[in-house]
Design a protein around this motif. Structure first.
Motif, PDB file in Angstrom:
ATOM      1  N   PRO A 110      16.078  13.472  -3.365  1.00 56.18           N
ATOM      2  CA  PRO A 110      17.581  15.135  -4.641  1.00 56.18           C
ATOM      3  C   PRO A 110      15.588  15.767  -4.138  1.00 56.18           C
ATOM      4  CG  PRO A 110      17.450  12.711  -6.314  1.00 56.18           C
ATOM      5  CD  PRO A 110      17.322  12.083  -4.953  1.00 56.18           C
TER       6      PRO A 110
ATOM      7  N   GLN B  82       3.432  17.621  -9.618  1.00 58.04           N
ATOM      8  CA  GLN B  82       3.794  16.083  -9.124  1.00 58.04           C
ATOM      9  C   GLN B  82       4.489  15.794  -8.274  1.00 58.04           C
ATOM     10  OE1 GLN B  82       5.776  17.433 -12.787  1.00 58.04           O
ATOM     11  NE2 GLN B  82       4.750  15.769 -14.334  1.00 58.04           N
TER      12      GLN B  82
ATOM     13  N   ARG C 147      11.284   4.718   0.076  1.00 65.07           N
ATOM     14  CA  ARG C 147      10.529   3.647   0.386  1.00 65.07           C
ATOM     15  C   ARG C 147      11.203   2.249   1.255  1.00 65.07           C
ATOM     16  NH1 ARG C 147       6.893   4.631  -3.337  1.00 65.07           N
ATOM     17  NH2 ARG C 147       6.982   6.567  -4.589  1.00 65.07           N
TER      18      ARG C 147
ATOM     19  N   GLU D 236      18.096 -12.702  -1.178  1.00 62.73           N
ATOM     20  CA  GLU D 236      18.070 -13.401  -3.510  1.00 62.73           C
ATOM     21  C   GLU D 236      17.706 -11.815  -3.695  1.00 62.73           C
ATOM     22  OE1 GLU D 236      16.110 -16.468  -4.081  1.00 62.73           O
ATOM     23  OE2 GLU D 236      18.033 -18.110  -2.990  1.00 62.73           O
ATOM     24  N   HIS D 237      16.822 -11.214  -2.999  1.00 61.95           N
ATOM     25  CA  HIS D 237      16.034  -9.911  -2.845  1.00 61.95           C
ATOM     26  C   HIS D 237      17.072  -8.678  -3.988  1.00 61.95           C
ATOM     27  CE1 HIS D 237      16.006  -9.010   0.807  1.00 61.95           C
ATOM     28  NE2 HIS D 237      15.823  -7.981   0.602  1.00 61.95           N
ATOM     29  N   ASP D 238      18.191  -9.063  -3.044  1.00 69.52           N
ATOM     30  CA  ASP D 238      19.436  -7.438  -3.414  1.00 69.52           C
ATOM     31  C   ASP D 238      20.875  -8.094  -3.670  1.00 69.52           C
ATOM     32  OD1 ASP D 238      20.652  -5.110  -1.712  1.00 69.52           O
ATOM     33  OD2 ASP D 238      22.379  -6.898  -1.624  1.00 69.52           O
TER      34      ASP D 238
ATOM     35  N   HIS E  38       4.290  22.280 -13.849  1.00 68.41           N
ATOM     36  CA  HIS E  38       4.911  21.390 -13.310  1.00 68.41           C
ATOM     37  C   HIS E  38       4.587  20.914 -12.188  1.00 68.41           C
ATOM     38  CE1 HIS E  38       8.812  22.807 -15.972  1.00 68.41           C
ATOM     39  NE2 HIS E  38       7.959  22.383 -16.583  1.00 68.41           N
TER      40      HIS E  38
ATOM     41  N   GLN F 120      11.603  16.280 -11.873  1.00 65.82           N
ATOM     42  CA  GLN F 120      12.630  16.960 -12.103  1.00 65.82           C
ATOM     43  C   GLN F 120      12.554  18.431 -12.000  1.00 65.82           C
ATOM     44  OE1 GLN F 120      15.369  13.546 -13.811  1.00 65.82           O
ATOM     45  NE2 GLN F 120      17.205  15.389 -14.003  1.00 65.82           N
TER      46      GLN F 120
ATOM     47  N   SER G  51      -4.068   3.782 -13.976  1.00 64.55           N
ATOM     48  CA  SER G  51      -2.784   2.876 -12.882  1.00 64.55           C
ATOM     49  C   SER G  51      -2.438   3.412 -11.781  1.00 64.55           C
ATOM     50  CB  SER G  51      -2.033   2.859 -13.945  1.00 64.55           C
ATOM     51  OG  SER G  51      -0.985   3.449 -13.657  1.00 64.55           O
ATOM     52  N   PRO G  52      -3.328   3.391 -10.670  1.00 59.62           N
ATOM     53  CA  PRO G  52      -2.784   3.466  -9.843  1.00 59.62           C
ATOM     54  C   PRO G  52      -1.145   4.716  -8.485  1.00 59.62           C
ATOM     55  CG  PRO G  52      -4.083   2.399  -9.092  1.00 59.62           C
ATOM     56  CD  PRO G  52      -4.376   2.284 -10.599  1.00 59.62           C
ATOM     57  N   HIS G  53      -0.585   4.690  -8.629  1.00 63.40           N
ATOM     58  CA  HIS G  53       0.320   4.606  -8.062  1.00 63.40           C
ATOM     59  C   HIS G  53      -0.243   5.199  -5.889  1.00 63.40           C
ATOM     60  CE1 HIS G  53       3.219   4.697 -11.014  1.00 63.40           C
ATOM     61  NE2 HIS G  53       2.026   5.262 -11.094  1.00 63.40           N
ATOM     62  N   PRO G  54       0.631   4.326  -4.998  1.00 64.70           N
ATOM     63  CA  PRO G  54       0.352   4.240  -3.722  1.00 64.70           C
ATOM     64  C   PRO G  54       0.674   6.040  -3.334  1.00 64.70           C
ATOM     65  CG  PRO G  54       1.312   2.883  -4.403  1.00 64.70           C
ATOM     66  CD  PRO G  54       1.650   2.931  -5.479  1.00 64.70           C
TER      67      PRO G  54
END
Lengths: 368, 368
Positions: free
Chosen positions: B193, B204, B306, B105-107, B201, B208, B293-296
């Motif tokens: 990519p 990060q 991921r 159901e998650h797909d 820049h 892009q 807001s932390p990103h892992p």
């Protein structure tokens, strides 16, 4: 351009109102982009009667979001961390007292739909269907201008490749080279992985390049496309390597060329969607080439590589003015090779000169 | 290897039986690949107690489907034209008298789920959840060998780039060059990519690439990964352009280096999933760098860029042996630039030497 997006949102609002929904939750990336001018990965657009709330992951640097985002009815909602933006936008809908929320059931997974339903507790969910996809079918002249540039980029990359030495190079190398050249010429990216097929691999629509090297006497089929400001084109050409093509190569190329031209010539406003495919298929079948289960020889193209209208042999409905489509029949003979020739064109009425060819690289059988 | 896939399918059958389902419909591409060894675009796997039916679009040339497909319990079902393979596989389930069909159901989108439910009329649909994703967490040594090769490819491409002249070249050019080199060295493709960020820049995680050119004194952050036989790695390095880095560059690089090392050193079987992120974050925060807001700073990696396990600051649960993860903290100072250093490692017990570093390019602050 900000106005163009606002006009598109207004048209979607009219469709929602007509169907009884007072808001739409748009999750399909190409649709979000069409309605806002940008589509950061994972964005969701909530469109109510008065407002447009673009829910974004908050890891985007500010310069990824243009100024057009901030005008008129459009506001941004940053969603912290790795949280899904769809339920966050649905929460906004609940706060705005939305009662009938139309969602894209062809895009939302069952799990995301459940998460949306939970937070939009007061609202009834219904299916928006492919409403935005239908709005996207007929392009405005700004969109066609972007498609034209995308086509120029692909043609340029291809023409440069044709001037270089090909014998001895691998399919993978040539494919990478074409992708690099398209970026050099200003493409956002290749619209899809470039396909290069030589020898027995030639003539296929989506051959994955291998380490096979180009040899004298090979057919060489290249399928490529550039994306420019989000808009994609697709084109395919087949050449022969060496001075003199074999008679079977000349014959097969001439056949596919004829089939592709016949398909192109059918294009026009009011023409049946199945017409180009039928025209090409009739010519190939008369020459003894038929497939067990036919894949359409073309399709609509724009913000997605394949989008409405469908142009399969059994697709009903009629083409409209200013609809970009691909026309790309091919023949692949297993163990031998084949020919594929594809263009991207815009449907135009005869009084404007008929279909506008965007991908102008020659379709003659060049011997390289 | 055919046996390995059969063993995996048997484990999924056990999970299904335990949950009361007599069949599973697997649609997520990485999961199909994990269970069959191949995942042509649009394939669906139906797994019943006795059989495994791989539904495929019929436009695949035969050489895209390996022989391992045909052994044991596994059969192919070709689905004509552009039809969706999920309902076709569900029809097969109905013919095999499946009564409880677990779906992802998650797909599956809501629309596809409905189409599946319609044709599997006799069967009750239930949620398989992320069962296959959980089976995929701990890798076998064949999988780790593929990851090791993917890492070697990325390291090789990076080391070649470092030997070339960088000043004056654009981010986009350098990114394309790295993608090409990875393919030259045998990658299926770039795993994602390639990101190249210079000057403001830099630092990060997913910048892009733009047309900005590398200048003397710039930080240069490269984030790249190769995919080999489906398995992906990810790595990031930050260098400085020119002979002498500025003091702030030396300090910031040292700080991120320390944070990344601290995170790597936490890794081990039985360690909390949040441990590496917390270790890195504590060091960065003590130096005054904190995010709203932390990103892992890391995540599991394998057939998907991921995948489980999650390694966020609030993720409970413990790491297992033979789990590949990324560890990649970074600091980005808006308007100034930053540093990001990321590795892919495999969790191993201390008695086997501790975490196995796959991406071995130096993490020193090279001046290029």
């Amino acid at each position: 351009m900000a106005d163009a997006y606002a006009v598109r949102r207004e048209r979607l609002r009219e469709h929602c109102s007509a169907s009884g929904a007072d808001a739409a939750l748009v999750t399909r990336p190409a649709n979000v982009r069409y309605l806002t001018g940008c589509a950061p990965c994972g964005a969701t657009l909530l469109l109510t009667r008065e407002r447009a709330v673009l829910a974004l992951p908050d890891d985007l640097p500010p310069d990824d979001t243009g100024e057009h985002l901030l005008g008129g009815d459009l506001t941004q909602l940053f969603v912290p961390g790795e949280a899904d933006t769809a339920p966050a936008a649905a929460e906004a809908a609940a706060r705005l007292r939305v009662r009938d929320l139309a969602v894209e059931e062809h895009d939302l997974t069952v799990a995301r739909h459940r998460a949306v339903a939970e937070v939009a507790a007061g609202a009834r969910l219904r299916d928006l269907g492919e409403t935005v996809e239908r709005l996207r079918v007929v392009k405005d002249e700004h969109e066609i201008a972007d498609l034209r540039i995308a086509a120029e980029i692909a043609d340029q990359a291809l023409s440069e490749l044709l001037e270089s030495i090909l014998v001895g190079r691998t399919e993978r190398h040539l494919a990478m080279e074409l992708e690099r050249r398209m970026i050099d010429h200003g493409a956002d990216r290749a619209a899809f992985p470039v396909s290069v097929g030589t020898g027995t691999h030639s003539g296929q629509a989506a051959h994955q390049p291998t380490d096979r090297r180009v040899e004298e006497g090979d057919f060489l089929t290249v399928v490529l496309g550039a994306r420019y400001r989000g808009y994609a084109v697709s084109t395919a050409r087949t050449f022969v390597i060496g001075a003199a093509p074999a008679p079977w190569q000349v014959d097969l190329h001439r056949l596919v060329f004829r089939a592709q031209r016949a398909a192109r010539e059918t294009l026009g406003p009011g023409v049946a969607q199945q017409a180009p495919d039928q025209a090409a298929r009739a010519i190939l079948q008369a020459a003894g080439h038929s497939e067990g289960s036919p894949h359409p020889f073309g399709h609509g193209i724009g913000l997605e590589i394949r989008e409405a209208p469908r142009l399969g042999p059994s697709d009903m409905g009629k083409l409209d003015n200013r609809v970009p489509v691909t026309v790309g029949p091919g023949v692949h003979i297993p163990g031998k090779g084949g020919v594929r020739i594809e263009d991207t064109l815009v449907v135009r009425p005869l009084e404007e000169g008929g279909p506008e060819l965007l991908t102008i690289t020659t379709k003659e059988l060049l011997a390289l």
